[in-house]
Design an enzyme around this catalytic site. Structure first.
Site, PDB file in Angstrom:
ATOM      1  N   PHE A   1      -3.147   4.568  32.583  1.00 35.29           N
ATOM      2  CA  PHE A   1      -2.068   3.950  31.805  1.00 35.29           C
ATOM      3  C   PHE A   1      -2.531   2.633  31.175  1.00 35.29           C
ATOM      4  O   PHE A   1      -2.178   2.322  30.040  1.00 35.29           O
ATOM      5  CB  PHE A   1      -0.845   3.726  32.697  1.00 35.29           C
ATOM      6  CG  PHE A   1      -0.236   4.995  33.210  1.00 35.29           C
ATOM      7  CD1 PHE A   1       0.460   5.841  32.362  1.00 35.29           C
ATOM      8  CD2 PHE A   1      -0.366   5.355  34.541  1.00 35.29           C
ATOM      9  CE1 PHE A   1       1.019   7.022  32.818  1.00 35.29           C
ATOM     10  CE2 PHE A   1       0.192   6.528  35.015  1.00 35.29           C
ATOM     11  CZ  PHE A   1       0.890   7.378  34.158  1.00 35.29           C
ATOM     12  N   CYS A   2      -3.322   1.865  31.920  1.00 34.33           N
ATOM     13  CA  CYS A   2      -3.883   0.631  31.366  1.00 34.33           C
ATOM     14  C   CYS A   2      -4.887   0.947  30.263  1.00 34.33           C
ATOM     15  O   CYS A   2      -4.964   0.242  29.244  1.00 34.33           O
ATOM     16  CB  CYS A   2      -4.560  -0.183  32.469  1.00 34.33           C
ATOM     17  SG  CYS A   2      -3.445  -0.740  33.788  1.00 34.33           S
TER      18      CYS A   2
ATOM     19  N   CYS B   1      -7.333   2.439  35.635  1.00 33.84           N
ATOM     20  CA  CYS B   1      -6.008   3.074  35.564  1.00 33.84           C
ATOM     21  C   CYS B   1      -5.835   3.730  34.200  1.00 33.84           C
ATOM     22  O   CYS B   1      -6.025   3.082  33.170  1.00 33.84           O
ATOM     23  CB  CYS B   1      -4.927   2.021  35.797  1.00 33.84           C
ATOM     24  SG  CYS B   1      -3.262   2.559  35.347  1.00 33.84           S
TER      25      CYS B   1
ATOM     26  N   TYR C   1      -5.506  -2.651  35.963  1.00 30.04           N
ATOM     27  CA  TYR C   1      -6.650  -2.127  36.700  1.00 30.04           C
ATOM     28  C   TYR C   1      -7.495  -1.419  35.640  1.00 30.04           C
ATOM     29  O   TYR C   1      -6.981  -0.578  34.901  1.00 30.04           O
ATOM     30  CB  TYR C   1      -6.253  -1.095  37.753  1.00 30.04           C
ATOM     31  CG  TYR C   1      -5.202  -1.526  38.741  1.00 30.04           C
ATOM     32  CD1 TYR C   1      -5.160  -2.814  39.254  1.00 30.04           C
ATOM     33  CD2 TYR C   1      -4.251  -0.607  39.196  1.00 30.04           C
ATOM     34  CE1 TYR C   1      -4.199  -3.187  40.177  1.00 30.04           C
ATOM     35  CE2 TYR C   1      -3.284  -0.967  40.118  1.00 30.04           C
ATOM     36  CZ  TYR C   1      -3.256  -2.258  40.609  1.00 30.04           C
ATOM     37  OH  TYR C   1      -2.294  -2.616  41.513  1.00 30.04           O
TER      38      TYR C   1
END
Length: 373
Positions: free
Chosen positions: A110-111, A108, A105
């Site tokens: 973390f991404c 996001c 995503y």
């Protein structure tokens, strides 16, 4: 390869022995033998002589075939070895190039961490934006979260910190395969206080390096420990400050979902639903997150303090926590913070903390791929 060649030659040999020519020779031999032993006549002696000649001829053909087959096998294996070594040398000269596909995503944190790492190191990768509602793009995976990084189409890496640690290990060693490296980060499942099953990965902040490689990566005492500490801090604390700040008010929540829908992968109905219903829901959830993480009533203050703590840890004598070049902690913190770009929380952070100059240096370093090897 050699085994396959041997089986192929054996099959050809049996084909030869079963061929019409072979059967005729063999039949003549067997009939002559029967006549010789049955009658003892001159015809039998002639048949016996024919049998001997045929046997000699057949034996010569078989010997020649086996000799030719052996030479063929030798040259096949030799050619395969030469091709194999050539491929290995090419892989080394190419720097162990990998084909990377990132399932994500875009908004996001973390991404975003993974993208910051890949961009900084100049690693080309393909992005597959995942629909956050249906998630059909990752229906093939038993792991249902993002990011997921596929390496060479056959190795799946889960968890942002595992992805970063394993790829960095590969870049520095280049003598271990990705499956071998991945074995150093075993997955463990457990249940949290709420009884929900959670997945964790061992050693995920460690790089699996030898002594010489470790010294190259961390030339000064304490650098490795410091990097690991702040990478963990980014995952365990900083990331939890994002939602309460971008959904702090109804207006900010609506603006955040407008950004999410615009940058994400939604259908028209899903986008409308997410923007208005999701914004209202996340405004309420942000309040719960504030209580869960014991944040102040003005959650901006927690964000400001966290960012200033980070800048204080870098100090005035370093451009980055890694010194003159960003380390994995720099990339993780930058990746988390940049998901707020374009939102009110980001502007407030830049205007009310000391993060601006470090952030701009990180922005330049990732855009210019300054960590490319």
């Amino acid at each position: 390869m050699a085994a396959r060649c041997g089986r192929a030659l054996s099959k050809v040999g049996w084909t030869f022995l079963d061929s019409p020519l072979s059967l005729r020779a063999g039949t003549g031999t067997r009939l002559a033998g029967n006549r010789a032993y049955g009658t003892g006549s001159s015809t039998g002696r002639a048949g016996l002589a024919l049998s001997a000649r045929t046997a000699a001829t057949g034996g010569g053909l078989l010997s020649a075939f086996l000799l030719g087959g052996g030479l063929g096998l030798y040259h096949t294996v030799k050619q395969w070895q030469q091709q194999h070594f050539a491929q290995e040398e090419k892989a080394q000269s190419d720097g162990g190039a990998m084909t990377l596909v990132l399932y994500q995503y875009k908004t996001c944190p973390f991404c975003s961490k993974v993208r910051a790492f890949l961009d900084y190191h100049g690693l080309p990768y393909e992005i597959v934006e995942v629909n956050p509602v249906m998630r059909k793009e990752i229906k093939w995976s038993t792991y249902r979260k993002v990011p997921i990084l596929m390496v060479n189409s056959d190795v799946q890496l889960n968890d942002s910190s595992v992805i970063i640690s394993s790829i960095k290990t590969h870049l520095m060693t280049n003598d271990k395969s990705m499956p071998e490296i991945l074995n150093c980060y075993p997955m463990m499942k457990s249940k949290n206080d709420s009884g929900k099953e959670v997945t964790e990965y061992m050693n995920k902040y460690w790089l699996m390096l030898g002594e010489a490689e470790t010294l190259l990566q961390y030339p000064e005492k304490g650098m490795q420990k410091e990097e690991m500490k702040w990478r963990k801090w980014a995952d365990d604390w900083l990331v939890h400050l994002i939602s309460p700040n971008v959904y702090r008010t109804t207006a900010e929540s609506l603006a955040s979902f407008d950004y999410i829908v615009r940058e994400g992968k939604f259908g028209s109905f899903e986008g409308f639903f997410a923007k208005y219903v999701g914004a209202a829901a996340m405004f309420l959830i942000a309040k719960r997150l504030k209580n869960r993480h014991n944040l102040q009533d003005d959650v901006r203050q927690d964000l400001y303090k966290a960012v200033n703590d980070w800048i204080a840890a870098i100090g005035k004598k370093r451009k980055f926590m890694g010194g003159d070049r960003p380390n994995l902690a720099d990339l993780s913190v930058y990746g988390v913070l940049r998901v707020m770009e374009g939102l009110q929380a980001f502007d407030d952070m830049m205007n009310n903390t000391k993060v601006k100059f470090w952030y701009r240096r990180m922005q330049k370093a990732t855009q210019n791929h300054e960590g490319r090897q």
